[in-house]
Design a protein around this motif. Sequence first.
Motif, PDB file in Angstrom:
ATOM      1  N   ILE A 182      11.114  30.292 -73.096  1.00  0.00           N
ATOM      2  CA  ILE A 182       9.669  30.232 -72.883  1.00  0.00           C
ATOM      3  C   ILE A 182       9.383  29.123 -71.872  1.00  0.00           C
ATOM      4  N   TYR A 214       4.606  37.038 -77.734  1.00  0.00           N
ATOM      5  CA  TYR A 214       5.020  36.486 -76.443  1.00  0.00           C
ATOM      6  C   TYR A 214       4.859  37.517 -75.328  1.00  0.00           C
ATOM      7  N   ARG A 227       2.357  39.643 -67.903  1.00  0.00           N
ATOM      8  CA  ARG A 227       2.891  40.350 -69.075  1.00  0.00           C
ATOM      9  C   ARG A 227       4.072  41.229 -68.679  1.00  0.00           C
ATOM     10  N   ARG A 230       7.100  39.114 -68.318  1.00  0.00           N
ATOM     11  CA  ARG A 230       7.685  38.743 -69.617  1.00  0.00           C
ATOM     12  C   ARG A 230       8.393  39.929 -70.263  1.00  0.00           C
ATOM     13  N   GLU A 233      11.852  40.083 -68.882  1.00  0.00           N
ATOM     14  CA  GLU A 233      12.724  39.076 -69.474  1.00  0.00           C
ATOM     15  C   GLU A 233      13.205  39.522 -70.853  1.00  0.00           C
ATOM     16  N   ASP A 388       9.586  32.946 -65.766  1.00  0.00           N
ATOM     17  CA  ASP A 388      10.150  33.491 -66.999  1.00  0.00           C
ATOM     18  C   ASP A 388      11.464  34.170 -66.656  1.00  0.00           C
ATOM     19  N   THR A 426      10.525  38.938 -61.723  1.00  0.00           N
ATOM     20  CA  THR A 426      10.165  37.776 -62.541  1.00  0.00           C
ATOM     21  C   THR A 426       9.889  36.531 -61.711  1.00  0.00           C
TER      22      THR A 426
END
Length: 448
Positions: A182, A214, A227, A230, A233, A388, A426
Amino acid sequence: MPKHLAQNNSKSLRKFLVYGSVAFVSGISGASFALVLAISPFRHPASVLPNSSKSITTIIPTQIERPVNILILGIDNSGHPHQGDFTPAEALSGNSDAMLLVRIFPKTHKVNILSIPRDTRAEIPNVGFDKVNAANVYGGIPLAATTVSQLLRNISIDRYIRVDTEGFSNIVDTLGGLEINIPKSMNYVDHSQNLNIHFVAGKQTLNGQHLQEYVRFRHDALGDIGRVQRQQEVIQSLIHKLIQPDTLGKLQEILQIVRQNLDTDLSLGEMMAIYNVIKDTDRHDRNMVMLPGRFSQDSEYESSYWIENTQAADAILTRYFDVSIPDGVPQDSPQFSNQISSQKVLGSTSIQIAIVNATGSSGIEEKAMQFFKNSGFSNAYITDREIDSFGESTNKTQIIAQQGNPEVAEMVKQKMGIGQVQVASTGDLYSDVTVVIREDFAAKLKGN
């Protein structure tokens, strides 16, 4: 006993032990497989996906015979008025919070993943223009798949997977949680969406509920695009977890949870075949791209949208999903490489390089700026946005091909003489390449 007879007896004994062991393992495997098959079947709606084929595997259901496209939808049911008290059909009837198209190459064990932002403006058949995530609400998986296919130049979709928020949490918990880095503290409360998010920065293992929070966090400058980053990831972390040896020991339990929480037209044999491909993929054989575009202006539409950049999308769809380009130029030709790379391969001055200091040491980003300028990259810039990134190799500098352009990232790497190129979205949204500096490149900069 003569020596040659003793040797023959020894060979016979070894053969007996080997064949006996194989037979025993085969018997146990067969029994386990039969037990799995005895589990209630997966749901197979009688719908036809766009341009799909009846079979994607060989006669023996352990091998995929050709590249296949799989549409994955993560359905948001958090706003349902009767939480915990609705049918599976109701749970899967909401907006698609996550939308991914996955292409699997069985021969090369490569996996290409396209993230489609849920706010993408798309034409939904018999409905009109709307956000692409609404297609599932209007017509379930048939309409969602048709909408995505048309959006992506009538691409074929062979199979689909849908999972709701609760199902996603259950699957993650069965795997023992996922390790996530994070990048910054996150605090956001939204009672209408049942979100109560509080995270501190750092690497940690998240259970299903926390991981869901998350992924769904969007209270930052990039909104839905943050979003999507993430999500990518989390996908990397999920694949990494699935291919670990200890996961095999949970296979029966995992399949049981999958049966209860997924809506899919994949057969069990096809699932096993896909797993056999994915488990042998290298981290750098997984390319993750995002449908390129821009945020809509306030004056353009009543709602906010992600507006596709069709020219950039054509290049990504051709490179990573084998979609035929209009002029029919072969994908492996020099003309095609020049077409998708444009002028950015021809001159380093046009390449946008975002610099991220992930070492914690002050002054590194300024040294990197000077290094890139001295190397002819005049459009390098420092970004204070946290990245991220899935850090399997935390000491190695990442060179992220943000726009799905590995040849540009390789050009940057050649000048750096260090680092790992990865195709992902990312990095910094507006960069061509994002360089996440870690200890290896930092040491080189300090030595200059």
